[in-house]
Design an enzyme around this catalytic site. Structure first.
Site, PDB file in Angstrom:
ATOM      1  N   THR A  20    -123.078  -2.249-110.902  1.00 11.38           N
ATOM      2  CA  THR A  20    -123.702  -0.934-110.736  1.00 11.38           C
ATOM      3  C   THR A  20    -122.991  -0.067-109.702  1.00 11.38           C
ATOM      4  O   THR A  20    -122.202  -0.543-108.890  1.00 11.38           O
ATOM      5  CB  THR A  20    -125.171  -1.080-110.306  1.00 11.38           C
ATOM      6  OG1 THR A  20    -125.231  -1.675-109.007  1.00 11.38           O
ATOM      7  CG2 THR A  20    -125.961  -1.922-111.301  1.00 11.38           C
ATOM      8  N   ASP A  21    -123.327   1.211-109.757  1.00 12.59           N
ATOM      9  CA  ASP A  21    -122.860   2.139-108.734  1.00 12.59           C
ATOM     10  C   ASP A  21    -123.938   2.250-107.656  1.00 12.59           C
ATOM     11  O   ASP A  21    -124.924   1.497-107.681  1.00 12.59           O
ATOM     12  CB  ASP A  21    -122.512   3.503-109.349  1.00 12.59           C
ATOM     13  CG  ASP A  21    -123.705   4.180-110.019  1.00 12.59           C
ATOM     14  OD1 ASP A  21    -124.865   3.765-109.794  1.00 12.59           O
ATOM     15  OD2 ASP A  21    -123.476   5.131-110.782  1.00 12.59           O
ATOM     16  N   ALA A  22    -123.786   3.176-106.741  1.00 10.05           N
ATOM     17  CA  ALA A  22    -124.729   3.312-105.632  1.00 10.05           C
ATOM     18  C   ALA A  22    -126.136   3.670-106.098  1.00 10.05           C
ATOM     19  O   ALA A  22    -127.113   3.410-105.400  1.00 10.05           O
ATOM     20  CB  ALA A  22    -124.222   4.366-104.643  1.00 10.05           C
ATOM     21  N   GLY A  23    -126.244   4.228-107.298  1.00  9.76           N
ATOM     22  CA  GLY A  23    -127.554   4.607-107.833  1.00  9.76           C
ATOM     23  C   GLY A  23    -128.252   3.494-108.591  1.00  9.76           C
ATOM     24  O   GLY A  23    -129.358   3.684-109.091  1.00  9.76           O
ATOM     25  N   VAL A  25    -127.205   2.110-111.403  1.00  8.74           N
ATOM     26  CA  VAL A  25    -126.940   2.120-112.847  1.00  8.74           C
ATOM     27  C   VAL A  25    -125.549   1.537-113.094  1.00  8.74           C
ATOM     28  O   VAL A  25    -124.681   1.587-112.221  1.00  8.74           O
ATOM     29  CB  VAL A  25    -127.045   3.542-113.463  1.00  8.74           C
ATOM     30  CG1 VAL A  25    -128.444   4.117-113.280  1.00  8.74           C
ATOM     31  CG2 VAL A  25    -126.020   4.482-112.903  1.00  8.74           C
TER      32      VAL A  25
END
Length: 158
Positions: A20-23, A25
């Site tokens: 995932t990324d920082a969000g 997702v």
């Protein structure tokens, strides 16, 4: 994308932090990794071990083209079902169609891809005919033409 090809194989994966990324997702490029793992597991289930092939024939698979359509985001801890089917199989390349779904085979469509994979001799990176055991293992092998062009790294891109 081609939704008319029925999947021949499905593989279940869980989304981890590393995907995932920082969000929270799944980072868009990580779908390529997820799709590759499913293709590799499918080949393994057909008795095709890529390391053994490389050791015995000197050849490897390379991705020459990938097109992905993103529909929805996968999120941390989602359980995904990744499918793989064949669109075309030639003597030197395979075109896979793949989907990522949340949950099972009838789950929400997250992403779909068409990925062209060619066979090359590893030392020269020149296209070559896939070994007979691979062609025999793939359903519908050599049933349709499959164009494969591969430019070695040493060649300039025009």
């Amino acid at each position: 994308m081609s939704a008319t090809v029925h999947p021949s194989f499905s593989h279940s994966v869980r989304v981890y932090w590393e995907d995932t990324d920082a969000g929270g997702v799944v980072y868009y490029a990580n779908y390529l990794k997820i799709f590759e793992r499913a293709r590799t597991e499918w080949l393994r289930s057909l008795g095709v071990n890529q390391q053994t092939l490389k050791d015995e024939t000197g050849g490897v698979f390379v991705v020459s083209d990938a097109a992905i359509k993103y529909h929805r985001s996968a999120r941390l801890d989602d359980q995904l079902t990744i499918t793989a089917g064949l669109q075309h199989v030639g003597k030197a390349c395979v075109v896979f169609v793949q989907q990522a779904r949340r949950g099972g085979l009838d789950g929400e469509l997250l992403a779909e891809a068409t990925i062209r994979v060619g066979w090359v001799q590893a030392p020269t990176m020149r296209p070559a005919r896939m070994p007979d055991p691979v062609l025999r293992a793939l359903p519908g092998a050599a049933s349709a033409p499959c164009r494969f062009r591969w430019r070695r790294r040493s060649q300039p891109v025009s």
